[in-house]
Scaffold this motif. Sequence first.
Motif, PDB file in Angstrom:
ATOM      1  N   ARG A 429       0.821  -1.209   0.000  1.00  0.00           N
ATOM      2  CA  ARG A 429       0.000   0.000   0.000  1.00  0.00           C
ATOM      3  C   ARG A 429       0.859   1.265   0.000  1.00  0.00           C
ATOM      4  O   ARG A 429       0.485   2.287  -0.587  1.00  0.00           O
ATOM      5  CB  ARG A 429      -0.919  -0.007   1.225  1.00  0.00           C
ATOM      6  N   GLU A 430       2.019   1.180   0.657  1.00  0.00           N
ATOM      7  CA  GLU A 430       2.883   2.353   0.700  1.00  0.00           C
ATOM      8  C   GLU A 430       3.372   2.730  -0.703  1.00  0.00           C
ATOM      9  O   GLU A 430       3.471   3.912  -1.052  1.00  0.00           O
ATOM     10  CB  GLU A 430       4.091   2.097   1.612  1.00  0.00           C
ATOM     11  N   GLN A 431       3.654   1.717  -1.524  1.00  0.00           N
ATOM     12  CA  GLN A 431       4.112   2.008  -2.885  1.00  0.00           C
ATOM     13  C   GLN A 431       2.983   2.573  -3.730  1.00  0.00           C
ATOM     14  O   GLN A 431       3.191   3.490  -4.546  1.00  0.00           O
ATOM     15  CB  GLN A 431       4.681   0.742  -3.514  1.00  0.00           C
ATOM     16  N   LEU A 432       1.779   2.033  -3.541  1.00  0.00           N
ATOM     17  CA  LEU A 432       0.629   2.561  -4.278  1.00  0.00           C
ATOM     18  C   LEU A 432       0.364   4.022  -3.897  1.00  0.00           C
ATOM     19  O   LEU A 432       0.116   4.872  -4.762  1.00  0.00           O
ATOM     20  CB  LEU A 432      -0.598   1.700  -3.998  1.00  0.00           C
ATOM     21  N   VAL A 433       0.451   4.329  -2.595  1.00  0.00           N
ATOM     22  CA  VAL A 433       0.252   5.698  -2.129  1.00  0.00           C
ATOM     23  C   VAL A 433       1.329   6.616  -2.688  1.00  0.00           C
ATOM     24  O   VAL A 433       1.051   7.760  -3.078  1.00  0.00           O
ATOM     25  CB  VAL A 433       0.245   5.721  -0.583  1.00  0.00           C
ATOM     26  N   THR A 434       2.566   6.113  -2.764  1.00  0.00           N
ATOM     27  CA  THR A 434       3.652   6.921  -3.317  1.00  0.00           C
ATOM     28  C   THR A 434       3.402   7.249  -4.780  1.00  0.00           C
ATOM     29  O   THR A 434       3.615   8.384  -5.231  1.00  0.00           O
ATOM     30  CB  THR A 434       4.994   6.169  -3.166  1.00  0.00           C
ATOM     31  N   ILE A 435       2.941   6.253  -5.538  1.00  0.00           N
ATOM     32  CA  ILE A 435       2.678   6.459  -6.966  1.00  0.00           C
ATOM     33  C   ILE A 435       1.581   7.503  -7.162  1.00  0.00           C
ATOM     34  O   ILE A 435       1.760   8.504  -7.873  1.00  0.00           O
ATOM     35  CB  ILE A 435       2.289   5.126  -7.630  1.00  0.00           C
ATOM     36  N   LEU A 436       0.423   7.298  -6.516  1.00  0.00           N
ATOM     37  CA  LEU A 436      -0.690   8.230  -6.681  1.00  0.00           C
ATOM     38  C   LEU A 436      -0.381   9.600  -6.092  1.00  0.00           C
ATOM     39  O   LEU A 436      -0.729  10.638  -6.673  1.00  0.00           O
ATOM     40  CB  LEU A 436      -1.947   7.658  -6.017  1.00  0.00           C
ATOM     41  N   GLY A 437       0.283   9.613  -4.937  1.00  0.00           N
ATOM     42  CA  GLY A 437       0.600  10.887  -4.297  1.00  0.00           C
ATOM     43  C   GLY A 437       1.473  11.769  -5.168  1.00  0.00           C
ATOM     44  O   GLY A 437       1.224  12.979  -5.301  1.00  0.00           O
ATOM     45  N   ASN A 438       2.519  11.171  -5.778  1.00  0.00           N
ATOM     46  CA  ASN A 438       3.401  11.964  -6.640  1.00  0.00           C
ATOM     47  C   ASN A 438       2.681  12.465  -7.884  1.00  0.00           C
ATOM     48  O   ASN A 438       2.869  13.612  -8.307  1.00  0.00           O
ATOM     49  CB  ASN A 438       4.613  11.122  -7.043  1.00  0.00           C
ATOM     50  N   LEU A 439       1.837  11.609  -8.483  1.00  0.00           N
ATOM     51  CA  LEU A 439       1.119  12.022  -9.691  1.00  0.00           C
ATOM     52  C   LEU A 439       0.112  13.137  -9.377  1.00  0.00           C
ATOM     53  O   LEU A 439      -0.015  14.109 -10.149  1.00  0.00           O
ATOM     54  CB  LEU A 439       0.411  10.820 -10.314  1.00  0.00           C
ATOM     55  N   ILE A 440      -0.603  13.022  -8.264  1.00  0.00           N
ATOM     56  CA  ILE A 440      -1.580  14.061  -7.894  1.00  0.00           C
ATOM     57  C   ILE A 440      -0.873  15.368  -7.549  1.00  0.00           C
ATOM     58  O   ILE A 440      -1.307  16.457  -7.940  1.00  0.00           O
ATOM     59  CB  ILE A 440      -2.462  13.573  -6.734  1.00  0.00           C
ATOM     60  N   ASP A 441       0.253  15.273  -6.802  1.00  0.00           N
ATOM     61  CA  ASP A 441       0.999  16.488  -6.465  1.00  0.00           C
ATOM     62  C   ASP A 441       1.484  17.203  -7.718  1.00  0.00           C
ATOM     63  O   ASP A 441       1.421  18.437  -7.820  1.00  0.00           O
ATOM     64  CB  ASP A 441       2.188  16.135  -5.565  1.00  0.00           C
ATOM     65  N   ASN A 442       1.999  16.434  -8.697  1.00  0.00           N
ATOM     66  CA  ASN A 442       2.448  17.044  -9.950  1.00  0.00           C
ATOM     67  C   ASN A 442       1.280  17.695 -10.689  1.00  0.00           C
ATOM     68  O   ASN A 442       1.423  18.781 -11.273  1.00  0.00           O
ATOM     69  CB  ASN A 442       3.098  15.988 -10.847  1.00  0.00           C
ATOM     70  N   ALA A 443       0.130  17.019 -10.662  1.00  0.00           N
ATOM     71  CA  ALA A 443      -1.039  17.580 -11.336  1.00  0.00           C
ATOM     72  C   ALA A 443      -1.490  18.876 -10.646  1.00  0.00           C
ATOM     73  O   ALA A 443      -1.886  19.855 -11.316  1.00  0.00           O
ATOM     74  CB  ALA A 443      -2.169  16.557 -11.343  1.00  0.00           C
ATOM     75  N   LEU A 444      -1.449  18.918  -9.309  1.00  0.00           N
ATOM     76  CA  LEU A 444      -1.824  20.130  -8.580  1.00  0.00           C
ATOM     77  C   LEU A 444      -0.889  21.284  -8.925  1.00  0.00           C
ATOM     78  O   LEU A 444      -1.342  22.415  -9.178  1.00  0.00           O
ATOM     79  CB  LEU A 444      -1.808  19.856  -7.071  1.00  0.00           C
ATOM     80  N   GLU A 445       0.433  21.005  -8.946  1.00  0.00           N
ATOM     81  CA  GLU A 445       1.391  22.062  -9.239  1.00  0.00           C
ATOM     82  C   GLU A 445       1.221  22.571 -10.668  1.00  0.00           C
ATOM     83  O   GLU A 445       1.268  23.788 -10.924  1.00  0.00           O
ATOM     84  CB  GLU A 445       2.809  21.554  -9.011  1.00  0.00           C
ATOM     85  N   ALA A 446       1.064  21.643 -11.633  1.00  0.00           N
ATOM     86  CA  ALA A 446       0.916  22.051 -13.032  1.00  0.00           C
ATOM     87  C   ALA A 446      -0.353  22.874 -13.229  1.00  0.00           C
ATOM     88  O   ALA A 446      -0.361  23.898 -13.941  1.00  0.00           O
ATOM     89  CB  ALA A 446       0.899  20.814 -13.936  1.00  0.00           C
ATOM     90  N   THR A 447      -1.434  22.463 -12.587  1.00  0.00           N
ATOM     91  CA  THR A 447      -2.698  23.187 -12.726  1.00  0.00           C
ATOM     92  C   THR A 447      -2.627  24.559 -12.064  1.00  0.00           C
ATOM     93  O   THR A 447      -3.116  25.562 -12.601  1.00  0.00           O
ATOM     94  CB  THR A 447      -3.843  22.363 -12.121  1.00  0.00           C
ATOM     95  N   LEU A 448      -1.981  24.607 -10.900  1.00  0.00           N
ATOM     96  CA  LEU A 448      -1.877  25.873 -10.180  1.00  0.00           C
ATOM     97  C   LEU A 448      -1.065  26.889 -10.978  1.00  0.00           C
ATOM     98  O   LEU A 448      -1.389  28.077 -11.023  1.00  0.00           O
ATOM     99  CB  LEU A 448      -1.262  25.634  -8.797  1.00  0.00           C
ATOM    100  N   ARG A 449       0.011  26.442 -11.623  1.00  0.00           N
ATOM    101  CA  ARG A 449       0.845  27.354 -12.414  1.00  0.00           C
ATOM    102  C   ARG A 449       0.079  27.893 -13.624  1.00  0.00           C
ATOM    103  O   ARG A 449       0.257  29.042 -14.024  1.00  0.00           O
ATOM    104  CB  ARG A 449       2.107  26.630 -12.895  1.00  0.00           C
ATOM    105  N   GLN A 450      -0.759  27.068 -14.221  1.00  0.00           N
ATOM    106  CA  GLN A 450      -1.437  27.463 -15.452  1.00  0.00           C
ATOM    107  C   GLN A 450      -2.779  28.150 -15.195  1.00  0.00           C
ATOM    108  O   GLN A 450      -3.125  29.129 -15.864  1.00  0.00           O
ATOM    109  CB  GLN A 450      -1.659  26.220 -16.328  1.00  0.00           C
ATOM    110  N   GLN A 451      -3.560  27.661 -14.224  1.00  0.00           N
ATOM    111  CA  GLN A 451      -4.928  28.141 -14.029  1.00  0.00           C
ATOM    112  C   GLN A 451      -5.104  29.015 -12.786  1.00  0.00           C
ATOM    113  O   GLN A 451      -6.185  29.588 -12.577  1.00  0.00           O
ATOM    114  CB  GLN A 451      -5.885  26.951 -13.935  1.00  0.00           C
TER     115      GLN A 451
END
Length: 539
Positions: A429-451
């Motif tokens: 579960r820790e690896q699954l959380v790491t995968i999703l957490g990093n992808l969501i964090d990147n999506a938040l940062e990319a969206t925040l910079r653009q929108q």
Amino acid sequence: MKQPQIKPGRLKLKSRMILILGVMALVQTGFIGLFALHYLERSLDEQIGQRALDVAKTIAAMPQIVDAVKRRDIEYLQPVSLSLAITTRARFVVIGDKSGIRLAHPKPEKLGHSMADDDGDTGYQALIQGQGYIAKAVGSLGWSMRGKAPVVMSDGTIVGLVSVGYGLDRVSEIINRYRVTLLLVILCSFILSAVIAVWFANHFKKAIFGLEPEQIARLFDEQRATLESVREGIIAINSNSEITTVNQTAIETLGLPKESNLIGRKVDEVLPDSSMLEVLQNGEPQYDREVWRGDFCIIANRLPLKQGDKITGAVSSFRRKDELDMVSQKLTRIQQYADTLRSQSHEYSNKLHTIAGLIEIGATDEALNLIGQESASHQELIHLLMRAVPDPILAGCLLGKYNRARELGLKLIIDPESEMKQLPDYLPREQLVTILGNLIDNALEATLRQQGSEGEIQLSMTDLGNDLIFEIEDQGEGLSEQQQLQIFEKGYSSKNSEGHGYGLHLVQSLLHKLNGSISIESTLAGGSRFTVYIPKNKN
């Protein structure tokens, strides 16, 4: 490092090698020399005996001798035998009648006596069987090789015998001369062995850094004890990629049977994916490399072993990453909990201030409406997570990211049709959380910079079929084809600040371990959609 001391009074390597090689040379040359002398003595005896027999047969075949022996003519035979002895260079020529009585002898007083008086040989084989033969015996004239042949008349009647003897003094002289030669050869062999031993000992000691065998044995024991006391696994190979050193920690870390004997085996047989062969070929060291071994990761360092400029092998030290991962995972969870609490605290603080302000100005209906909206929003999310994601770790991660998005002014929208109920037991579960957490964090940062604070991130999940599928869609500026190829490289980042470029690399590494994959595509709105596939079955 101080070298181990050897016991006083014990011979050093050079002295022992000189002694051993010298004794070996003495034994070998002595054995060969004795064999050669014995063989030479037998060969000379046979040659002299054969010559004596040939001369005896020749004399016995002379008609004059046959006639004289038949007549027992001592007066004729005595001077003839002496003359024949001189002519043939024999020590003696003795002639006897058919009874073995001497008819000719170098010593006149022996005439008329039996030939058996000297050595007990009556000449039976020649007188009765009619055969010539060779005999070695000591008689009145000393040691001699004798050839005896019957004297036979034309009708085949045996009338006597002839005995011709050659002294063995010449043989003794030859043997003695060869003994002197043998002693010289033995002496020269010993000297040569000593010289070779000195040269070899110097060369050998240079190769072993001047150490004595006992010191090497002590160092070996110390090295073995050191290897076994180290908590890291250690494996060393030679230039033929054969394992020469391995400690018990390495066997346990690699999950091999405790009684495994790896010495002498090819490293690619034990570790098919090892990079030690690469180090052996190019001589380049490798530091802190992550390697997956089954269900766990190890951190490996690999160094080439060199003798001068020649690569003679490679050594690898490694340790499991579990302990570090456990600490890291705990810290990550704590950070996630802290972020969630901070986000919720900040958000609810603002909400409470707003509600308090509404109450103070008497806008109670608006305050109640705001409280209802906030409660309904959270209740809707919680009901969705409880229905679609029964796993508490994954649900907690998504709830934390939801609150983080709200803190940034963004919206994390989870597809209400999502369902993730069939998480396999093998999936950490820790690896699954790491995968999703990093992808969501990147999506938040990319969206925040653009929108800015008006953006949205879409998340959908499904466990239908053979794979777990997660889709994260942002409203960022999108990625070019070149960026899509480079984004998973370690250290690559579209942001200029330091400390970035590791999250997606970690995501890809974890997916590779899980036999999963990730794809990137551009959306119609200009953002990016990351799709993760993780197989439900381990194999």
